[in-house]
Design an enzyme around this catalytic site. Structure first.
Site, PDB file in Angstrom:
ATOM      1  CB  CYS A   1      -1.147   0.137   1.411  1.00  0.00           C
ATOM      2  SG  CYS A   1      -1.648  -2.007   1.330  1.00  0.00           S
TER       3      CYS A   1
ATOM      4  CG  ASN B   1      -7.000  -0.831   1.070  1.00  0.00           C
ATOM      5  OD1 ASN B   1      -5.923  -1.027   0.331  1.00  0.00           O
ATOM      6  ND2 ASN B   1      -6.525  -1.641   2.858  1.00  0.00           N
TER       7      ASN B   1
ATOM      8  CG  HIS C   1      -2.703   3.026   2.272  1.00  0.00           C
ATOM      9  ND1 HIS C   1      -3.425   2.473   0.721  1.00  0.00           N
ATOM     10  CD2 HIS C   1      -3.240   2.188   3.115  1.00  0.00           C
ATOM     11  CE1 HIS C   1      -3.633   1.947   0.913  1.00  0.00           C
ATOM     12  NE2 HIS C   1      -3.724   0.991   2.371  1.00  0.00           N
TER      13      HIS C   1
HETATM   14  C1  LIG Z   1     -10.159  -5.214   9.899  1.00  0.00           C
HETATM   15  C2  LIG Z   1     -10.803  -4.212  11.194  1.00  0.00           C
HETATM   16  C3  LIG Z   1     -12.174  -3.979  10.593  1.00  0.00           C
HETATM   17  C4  LIG Z   1     -11.745  -5.070  12.298  1.00  0.00           C
HETATM   18  O1  LIG Z   1     -12.533  -4.428  13.349  1.00  0.00           O
HETATM   19  P1  LIG Z   1     -11.831  -5.434  14.200  1.00  0.00           P
HETATM   20  O2  LIG Z   1     -12.319  -4.642  15.713  1.00  0.00           O
HETATM   21  O3  LIG Z   1     -10.188  -4.619  15.183  1.00  0.00           O
HETATM   22  O4  LIG Z   1     -11.870  -6.158  14.387  1.00  0.00           O
HETATM   23  P2  LIG Z   1     -11.637  -8.103  15.648  1.00  0.00           P
HETATM   24  O5  LIG Z   1     -11.253  -8.685  14.873  1.00  0.00           O
HETATM   25  O6  LIG Z   1     -11.362  -6.972  16.679  1.00  0.00           O
HETATM   26  O7  LIG Z   1     -14.061  -7.695  16.051  1.00  0.00           O
HETATM   27  C5  LIG Z   1     -14.341  -7.597  16.395  1.00  0.00           C
HETATM   28  C6  LIG Z   1     -15.725  -8.801  16.971  1.00  0.00           C
HETATM   29  O8  LIG Z   1     -16.134  -8.505  15.262  1.00  0.00           O
HETATM   30  C7  LIG Z   1     -16.818  -9.520  14.472  1.00  0.00           C
HETATM   31  N1  LIG Z   1     -15.765 -10.042  13.314  1.00  0.00           N
HETATM   32  C8  LIG Z   1     -14.742  -9.562  13.145  1.00  0.00           C
HETATM   33  N2  LIG Z   1     -14.331  -9.498  11.176  1.00  0.00           N
HETATM   34  C9  LIG Z   1     -16.248  -9.087  11.209  1.00  0.00           C
HETATM   35  C10 LIG Z   1     -16.500  -9.463   9.818  1.00  0.00           C
HETATM   36  N3  LIG Z   1     -16.323  -8.953   8.646  1.00  0.00           N
HETATM   37  N4  LIG Z   1     -17.977  -8.677  10.256  1.00  0.00           N
HETATM   38  C11 LIG Z   1     -19.189  -8.783  11.355  1.00  0.00           C
HETATM   39  N5  LIG Z   1     -18.204  -9.324  12.140  1.00  0.00           N
HETATM   40  C12 LIG Z   1     -16.781  -9.008  12.723  1.00  0.00           C
HETATM   41  C13 LIG Z   1     -15.479 -10.504  15.494  1.00  0.00           C
HETATM   42  O9  LIG Z   1     -15.660 -11.586  15.584  1.00  0.00           O
HETATM   43  C14 LIG Z   1     -15.691  -9.674  17.034  1.00  0.00           C
HETATM   44  O10 LIG Z   1     -16.624 -10.202  17.782  1.00  0.00           O
HETATM   45  P3  LIG Z   1     -16.728 -10.303  19.178  1.00  0.00           P
HETATM   46  O11 LIG Z   1     -16.510  -8.938  20.071  1.00  0.00           O
HETATM   47  O12 LIG Z   1     -18.528 -10.701  19.230  1.00  0.00           O
HETATM   48  O13 LIG Z   1     -15.534 -11.471  19.696  1.00  0.00           O
HETATM   49  C15 LIG Z   1      -9.782  -3.332  11.854  1.00  0.00           C
HETATM   50  O14 LIG Z   1      -8.692  -4.596  12.619  1.00  0.00           O
HETATM   51  C16 LIG Z   1      -9.091  -2.833  11.072  1.00  0.00           C
HETATM   52  O15 LIG Z   1      -9.660  -1.572  10.233  1.00  0.00           O
HETATM   53  N6  LIG Z   1      -7.587  -2.545  10.548  1.00  0.00           N
HETATM   54  C17 LIG Z   1      -6.797  -2.262  10.320  1.00  0.00           C
HETATM   55  C18 LIG Z   1      -6.821  -3.027   8.743  1.00  0.00           C
HETATM   56  C19 LIG Z   1      -6.617  -1.849   7.545  1.00  0.00           C
HETATM   57  O16 LIG Z   1      -6.883  -0.696   7.245  1.00  0.00           O
HETATM   58  N7  LIG Z   1      -5.760  -2.314   6.692  1.00  0.00           N
HETATM   59  C20 LIG Z   1      -4.710  -2.391   5.365  1.00  0.00           C
HETATM   60  C21 LIG Z   1      -3.967  -1.728   6.116  1.00  0.00           C
HETATM   61  S1  LIG Z   1      -2.962  -1.655   4.420  1.00  0.00           S
END
Ligand SMILES: CC(C)(COP(=O)(O)OP(=O)(O)OC[C@H]1O[C@@H](n2cnc3c(N)ncnc32)[C@H](O)[C@@H]1OP(=O)(O)O)[C@@H](O)C(=O)NCCC(=O)NCCS
Length: 338
Positions: free
Chosen positions: A123, A294, A263
């Site tokens: 990215c 993204n 980004h």
């Molecule tokens: C990917 C992202 C949106 C996930 O959000 P998060 O808040 O970290 O999610 P988590 O993995 O901690 O999960 C939180 C809850 O949502 C649930 N969950 C995870 N993915 C899910 C999805 N796609 N849809 C619905 N629920 C989801 C999990 O099971 C968890 O449930 P629980 O609280 O009952 O256990 C977040 O981590 C993020 O934005 N990370 C950066 C990613 C990014 O931008 N990367 C690019 C860099 S180039």
């Protein structure tokens, strides 16, 4: 006496002269991805800001999309393809590894005098390319450089992976870089941290897959996996520091900025960065991720194009660019928008 080597005459400054974009035809909303990952439109919007994304169809290949975006950039810059001395193409999703896609794109464009190569910095790829392009132009190795960011992330993701399937998307953006009377591309602040390579990476190599297929014909192709939370923390905490260092390197205060174009990873990351930098409300903030998803290396040039096309930013504006992602790698620079 030893003969001395003749060198090209360098220019003092470099700038972007034009940008172009290619957005795939197919628009995919959250409901269309939510089913396979037991998610919902609301969850995706709340956690990422994304409402829709574009997915490339079969004919919208890396080379096709890159050529379309680059043609638009050439047109907007008014530079003929023969005057391009180098094509730098940033991508991580060109699954035909050899030859570099850049060579094919250069030929399709009629950039017959250009050296061409691909860059792999995920990215951050476009911002890496822009830094190199500025140096190439200032150093005199080429009069004009075409920088392209292009991805078909849908070829790399597992559509049942809850952490990535709703996030990544496809597209291409490009910029023409050339000499300028005023500085138009500030010093790059860049780096990478291989100790965190596993946070965003393919789950196994193509070589492993080939070996697995010999034993099990249904073996799954490698897919991109991401450990979302540490990536989120790194992006919001460490990239805010990189943004400050980038402004400092360019001698630009946040009050001098017209636009912030990070980004397009996730709108919550953009929000957190804008808050941490205390951007004045007058600064236009790129939010292309909301409609585009993204698009990795394509996201920064696509976001530049979106801000300029919407009128939220204008030619001559001062913008902070910040690319970051797998590697973990990053690159930021202050630029003047074309
Ligand atoms: C990917 C992202 C949106 C996930 O959000 P998060 O808040 O970290 O999610 P988590 O993995 O901690 O999960 C939180 C809850 O949502 C649930 N969950 C995870 N993915 C899910 C999805 N796609 N849809 C619905 N629920 C989801 C999990 O099971 C968890 O449930 P629980 O609280 O009952 O256990 C977040 O981590 C993020 O934005 N990370 C950066 C990613 C990014 O931008 N990367 C690019 C860099 S180039």
């Amino acid at each position: 006496m030893r003969a001395s080597i003749r060198t090209s005459v360098p220019v003092r400054h470099a700038a972007m002269l034009g940008v172009g974009a290619y957005r795939p035809r197919l628009v995919v909303d959250n409901d269309q991805v939510a089913g396979l990952i037991d998610s919902s439109d609301e969850w995706i919007r709340t956690r990422s800001g994304i409402r829709s994304r574009r997915w490339a169809s079969e004919d919208e290949t890396i080379v096709e999309m890159a050529t379309a975006a680059a043609s638009a950039a050439l047109e907007s810059s008014g530079i003929d393809p023969e005057r391009i001395g180098c094509v730098l193409l940033a991508t991580i999703s060109n699954l035909r590894q050899t030859p570099a896609a850049a060579s094919e794109v250069a030929t399709r464009l009629g950039a017959v005098n250009a050296g061409a190569m691909d860059i792999s910095a995920a990215c951050a790829g476009f911002c890496y390319g822009l830094a190199l392009a500025g140096d190439i132009v200032r150093g005199g190795s080429a009069e004009h450089v075409l920088v392209i960011g292009v991805e078909r992330m849908t070829d790399l993701i597992d559509d049942r992976d809850r952490g990535t399937a709703f996030l990544f998307a496809d597209g291409a953006g490009a910029a023409v870089v050339g000499g300028s009377d005023e500085p138009g591309i500030g010093p790059v602040v860049w780096g990478s941290d291989g100790s965190q390579a596993e946070l965003i990476s393919q789950d196994h190599s193509w070589l492993d897959w080939r070996d697995q297929l010999a034993k099990d014909p249904s073996a799954e192709a490698p897919a991109l996996r991401m450990n979302g939370q540490p990536v989120f923390r790194w992006a919001t905490v460490e990239m805010a520091k990189v943004a400050r260092r980038t402004l400092e390197a360019a001698g630009i205060d946040v009050a001098d900025l017209d636009a912030f174009i990070p980004h397009q990873a996730n709108d919550r990351i953009t929000e957190a960065l804008a808050r941490s930098l205390r951007l004045p409300s007058s600064v236009a903030i790129a939010r292309d991720v909301v409609e585009q998803g993204n698009t990795s290396a394509a996201s920064v040039p696509l976001a530049i194009d979106a801000l300029l096309s919407s009128g939220a930013a204008r030619s001559g504006d001062t913008a902070l660019l910040l690319g970051f992602g797998a590697g973990l790698s990053f690159a930021g620079q202050v630029v003047v928008l074309p």
